[in-house]
Design a protein around this motif. Structure first.
Motif, PDB file in Angstrom:
ATOM      1  N   SER A 125      41.507  42.405  37.548  1.00  0.00           N
ATOM      2  CA  SER A 125      41.781  43.826  37.647  1.00  0.00           C
ATOM      3  C   SER A 125      42.450  44.199  38.965  1.00  0.00           C
ATOM      4  O   SER A 125      42.836  45.331  39.149  1.00  0.00           O
ATOM      5  CB  SER A 125      40.475  44.618  37.499  1.00  0.00           C
ATOM      6  N   THR A 156      28.836  47.743  37.650  1.00  0.00           N
ATOM      7  CA  THR A 156      29.966  46.841  37.854  1.00  0.00           C
ATOM      8  C   THR A 156      29.387  45.493  38.248  1.00  0.00           C
ATOM      9  O   THR A 156      28.713  45.382  39.274  1.00  0.00           O
ATOM     10  CB  THR A 156      30.910  47.365  38.948  1.00  0.00           C
ATOM     11  N   GLU A 186      32.633  47.912  32.953  1.00  0.00           N
ATOM     12  CA  GLU A 186      33.984  48.171  32.451  1.00  0.00           C
ATOM     13  C   GLU A 186      34.961  47.127  32.964  1.00  0.00           C
ATOM     14  O   GLU A 186      35.829  46.671  32.227  1.00  0.00           O
ATOM     15  CB  GLU A 186      34.440  49.569  32.863  1.00  0.00           C
ATOM     16  N   LYS A 187      34.799  46.726  34.224  1.00  0.00           N
ATOM     17  CA  LYS A 187      35.686  45.734  34.807  1.00  0.00           C
ATOM     18  C   LYS A 187      34.978  44.394  34.924  1.00  0.00           C
ATOM     19  O   LYS A 187      33.800  44.332  35.281  1.00  0.00           O
ATOM     20  CB  LYS A 187      36.171  46.191  36.188  1.00  0.00           C
ATOM     21  N   SER A 215      36.851  44.843  29.563  1.00  0.00           N
ATOM     22  CA  SER A 215      37.929  43.951  29.978  1.00  0.00           C
ATOM     23  C   SER A 215      38.036  42.754  29.030  1.00  0.00           C
ATOM     24  O   SER A 215      37.027  42.306  28.475  1.00  0.00           O
ATOM     25  CB  SER A 215      37.671  43.438  31.396  1.00  0.00           C
ATOM     26  N   THR A 228      31.593  44.218  28.167  1.00  0.00           N
ATOM     27  CA  THR A 228      32.674  44.694  29.029  1.00  0.00           C
ATOM     28  C   THR A 228      33.828  45.254  28.215  1.00  0.00           C
ATOM     29  O   THR A 228      33.995  44.912  27.036  1.00  0.00           O
ATOM     30  CB  THR A 228      33.180  43.557  29.933  1.00  0.00           C
ATOM     31  N   LYS A 274      48.119  40.284  38.651  1.00  0.00           N
ATOM     32  CA  LYS A 274      46.707  40.448  38.329  1.00  0.00           C
ATOM     33  C   LYS A 274      46.091  39.222  37.691  1.00  0.00           C
ATOM     34  O   LYS A 274      44.951  39.245  37.247  1.00  0.00           O
ATOM     35  CB  LYS A 274      46.519  41.662  37.429  1.00  0.00           C
TER      36      LYS A 274
END
Length: 859
Positions: free
Chosen positions: A168, A429, A448-449, A467, A465, A163
């Motif tokens: 992600s 996103t 979120e990502k 992340s 975020t 990753k």
């Protein structure tokens, strides 16, 4: 070459960008031209020699680092230092494969592998490339996985887990069958094998051997014979240190310089091949120290060198046992300082090389625009410092948790106007809204990502975020360059609070290391249309009392004539004189231009007033944020550059200034005064007034003229804790140098502390990490401080909205915390804290209420 070096880092960036674009065959002299091989070889030899000389002798350290890095784009041993990262990009562009959000052939495998290669590369990439070539021959995607298993024991799960740092998505495929790319990937396989086998180091060593001392040559050979041993990264750094005296002189051997560049690249390859997730925090710290040392040998950066010193000091146990809270607070500060030093240097690299490339390409008929997009950011990601960034990102959550620090990470602080209004919060996103334009309705994006390669669409004012965010990721650099707030928080409860604001008009403020997102007290119309007057809070300001005097002394500082700063200053001078507890505490000398002085000056300068009136009408009639910003900037420019000093003001202003500083330059003093008045028309100030229904005419700005003391330290104190409300706690922050570092919200932490009034117990909240301090210029100067009638009003956060400006520019210096008493001498530090806390208690006692106090330590 001499001219470029004389211009420092900016000039060297031109050479770097020119050679990199040349190596990519993106400059017009590659089109339709033929060159004699011997002539090219001669030219390259001379050019490499000249650049190697500048890498060793240029006066500016940034120029030295960029000149040395430029050698990677010239033939001879080291070759192209970006072969792997740029190689995959070049293949994608050559064959029309989709790259990011740019159109092209959809190939999930290439897109996923490219993301990994762009962040790091490991020996597994050799086996992946071999398996992909096998697939290109057979056309059966299952053959790819079979080849991987049979030849490398790599499974689908293994590749799905690749990753690449913050990414992600792993590598899952499938690939599109394009057999015409076989030759391109055969060459790419050779690049991968050469890099991961260290073959490029062998070639560079063969050329450089004659220029090395015998013992150093033996160490290089020994390292190459044991290139897969665990100790190789440390040995590379040791060898590079020993080589410094060989090439850093007036007659450097270019082959040795190029060997050094190749060893640097080999170091990165070895470090990136290590599984960081499997390492302990202590081992990661050791690897970070080694990587930062390697970076200082490359970048020749005073900031990185000081960061290394701070990190090494923090790794000891002078401030407590390892992983204790006190030790972790110091380590957290050292990591933050390292991050800021790294960001400072890499942000310059990104900006300078991108700007140079754009200018060079504009003169070329050959350059493909796709090679310019993200050119500067790709230079950052190919730099050896990027490894340091990855290691810091891996370490900080563990260290901050041990230190009891905020789980928030702020990668870019964004525009100050966000504290008033940021936009409509939306859960999106980020990768799925690429290319959209939100300028007509500014937004705060909750994503979120986050991959790290995304663009920030126009009109997105903040990105929050869940992340992790690498401080040198594409998006972090882009956010800082475009003044967009970028923050991350992994904590589930805090993230739930963030997304709960979805759909609301919000404001964003950084408070005590955390991002605070609240409902804004202003409608979206008021933020996008200058003519809007909607607001949820109405605030009234008492009219001022006109003064016949242009300049007044402290005995005339009263509420209706000057603002709270001037009034408090005069009162405090009297209180300190009457207090035995505040011995050694003094108030700087001052004069003030009272409320109405600006309006009186405008009345006498009818031409400037007419232009300002027109600019204000343009502000009020603007229909977009862009139009409003342009109109506000024009209004500030009119005041700052055209307002004439009234004849009646010249003499008293000169007397006041010369009293404060005998060498005061009156033209610069007047510029500072006008700059303060012009700050009434900053976007943040204007939006704040509109939000609270304050007419522009009601807001008046007095100007407090003070001597700028030559501060060793500056502090801000609250005699009641503003976070908890505890009246027994003095809450303070202290920094090295002038207070601008604090009030200007410079990145990093100050020395944060609380002091119990009843027991005198001191608690250190944060250890200092601010990269730079501001200092009074030699000979001193005068500061013109804004002092408005809107700074102490209920429901209106007027403090800090208007500027304070020095007549002569202050000096910026990098702070060396590795030897600072604020970090390492607890007795002196606590003695200083106790002294200023006692003075604060005395002032609060005399005034009968909690106080906010700004001050400085001199001598």
């Amino acid at each position: 070459m001499d001219d470029a070096a004389a211009l420092g880092g900016a000039g060297a960036a031109v050479v770097y960008s020119w050679l990199r674009l040349s190596s990519l065959k993106q400059l017009h002299w590659y089109a339709g031209n033929n060159y004699q091989g011997k002539d090219m070889a001669s030219m390259q030899e001379r050019l490499a020699g000249r650049i190697a000389h500048k890498a060793a002798t240029a006066e500016d350290p940034t120029a030295r680092g960029l000149m040395r890095a430029s050698l990677a784009f010239l033939p001879r041993g080291g070759g192209n230092g970006d072969d792997i990262r740029m190689g995959i990009l070049n293949i994608m562009r050559q064959h029309g494969i989709k790259e990011g959000h740019r159109p092209g052939i959809e190939d999930p495998f290439i897109a996923q592998w490219h993301q990994k290669l762009h962040s790091n590369t490991t020996p597994d990439d050799v086996k992946i490339c071999e398996a992909y070539l096998h697939f290109l021959h057979t056309g059966n995607w299952d053959d790819f996985w079979e080849h991987l298993w049979n030849n490398a024991r790599l499974t689908r799960e293994d590749l799905a887990g690749m990753k690449a740092g913050w990414r992600s998505d792993g590598i899952t495929g499938p690939a599109y069958h394009m057999p015409h790319m076989i030759d391109s990937f055969k060459h790419y396989l050779w690049i991968l094998k050469t890099t991961h086998g260290g073959g490029d180091v062998d070639s560079a060593m063969n050329f450089a051997r004659h220029g090395l001392p015998g013992d150093v040559a033996w160490e290089v050979d020994d390292m190459l014979q044991n290139r897969d041993a665990w100790w190789v990264p440390g040995k590379i750094v040791e060898i590079r240190e020993k080589m410094l005296h060989v090439w850093q002189n007036d007659a450097p051997n270019r082959d040795v310089v190029m060997l050094d560049a190749t060893l640097e690249k080999f170091f990165r390859t070895k470090v990136e091949s290590v599984d960081h997730a499997a390492m302990s925090a202590d081992d990661l710290l050791g690897l970070l120290e080694l990587s930062l040392k390697n970076a200082t040998l490359t970048q020749d950066s005073p900031k990185l060198s000081m960061a290394l010193s701070y990190l090494r000091a923090a790794m000891g146990e002078a401030n407590g046992a390892r992983w204790s809270e006190s030790w972790a607070k110091t380590m957290d500060a050292a990591l933050e300082y390292c991050a800021l030093a790294m960001e400072h240097d890499m942000d310059f690299l990104c900006y300078a090389t991108q700007s140079a490339a754009n200018i060079i390409a504009a003169k070329s008929t050959k350059t493909d625009p796709k090679y310019l997009i993200n050119f500067g950011e790709e230079n950052v990601r190919s730099h050896v410092v990027f490894v340091v960034s990855q290691l810091i990102s891996s370490l900080r959550p563990t260290v901050r948790a041990a230190a009891g620090r905020s789980p928030w990470l702020i990668a870019s602080v964004g525009d100050a106007a966000l504290e008033t209004y940021a936009g409509v919060a939306k859960i999106e996103t980020l990768s799925e809204i690429q290319g959209e334009d939100f300028s007509s309705a500014p937004m705060v994006c909750f994503t979120e990502k986050l991959g790290g390669l995304e663009d920030i669409p126009a009109g997105v004012k903040a990105v929050v975020t869940k992340s992790p965010v690498d401080l040198l990721s594409h998006i972090a650099i882009r956010a800082r360059n475009t003044n967009v707030l970028l923050a991350s928080v992994a904590d589930d409860a805090l993230w739930a609070n963030v997304v709960a604001m979805n759909g609301e008009h919000v404001r964003c403020a950084i408070v005590d290391e955390a991002l605070v997102i609240e409902k804004a007290n202003v409608s979206s119309a008021a933020t996008t249309s200058a003519s809007a007057s909607a607001s949820t809070t109405k605030v009234s300001i008492k009219p001022y009392t006109p003064s016949e005097s242009w300049v007044i002394t402290p005995d005339a500082y009263v509420e209706s004539i000057v603002g709270g700063k001037s009034k408090s200053l005069a009162e405090m001078a009297k209180e300190l004189a009457a207090s035995d507890a505040a011995a050694g505490v003094d108030v700087p000398g001052s004069f003030a231009l009272p409320f109405g002085s600006f309006e009186r000056a405008l009345a006498e300068d009818t031409e400037t007033r007419a232009q300002l009136d027109a600019a204000v009408r343009a502000i009020e009639s603007s229909t977009t944020a862009s139009e409003r910003r342009d109109a506000l900037a024009h209004a500030r420019e009119i005041i700052a550059t055209q307002l004439v000093c009234p004849s009646g003001l010249e003499a008293p202003l000169t007397r006041a200034a010369k009293t404060l500083n005998a060498d005061a330059d009156m033209e610069r003093v007047w510029d500072a005064v006008c700059g303060v008045w012009a700050s009434k028309w900053t976007e943040r100030a204007w939006l704040s007034r509109k939000a609270c229904g304050i007419p522009d005419a009601d807001l008046n700005v007095a100007v407090l003229l003070m001597e700028l003391v030559d501060a060793e330290y500056a502090f801000v104190l609250h005699t009641a804790n503003p976070v908890t409300g505890d009246a027994d706690q003095v809450f303070g922050e202290l920094c090295v140098g002038l207070g601008e570092t604090l009030v200007g919200n410079d990145p990093g932490c100050a020395l944060g502390f609380t002091v119990s009034k009843s027991t005198g117990e001191i608690t250190i909240r944060s250890v200092p990490s601010k990269l730079q301090g501001h200092f009074a210029p030699a000979g001193g100067t005068i500061i013109a401080r804004s002092d408005s009638n809107g700074e102490d009003l209920e429901d209106f956060a007027g403090a800090g909205l208007y500027d304070s400006i020095t007549a002569e520019a202050t000096e910026e210096r990098v702070i060396d915390y590795a030897s600072s008493v604020l970090v390492w001498d607890a007795a002196k530090r606590d003695g200083l804290i106790t002294r200023i806390a006692e003075a604060a208690k005395a002032i609060e006692s005399y005034r009968g209420a909690p106080q906010d106090i700004e001050g400085a330590v001199v001598g």
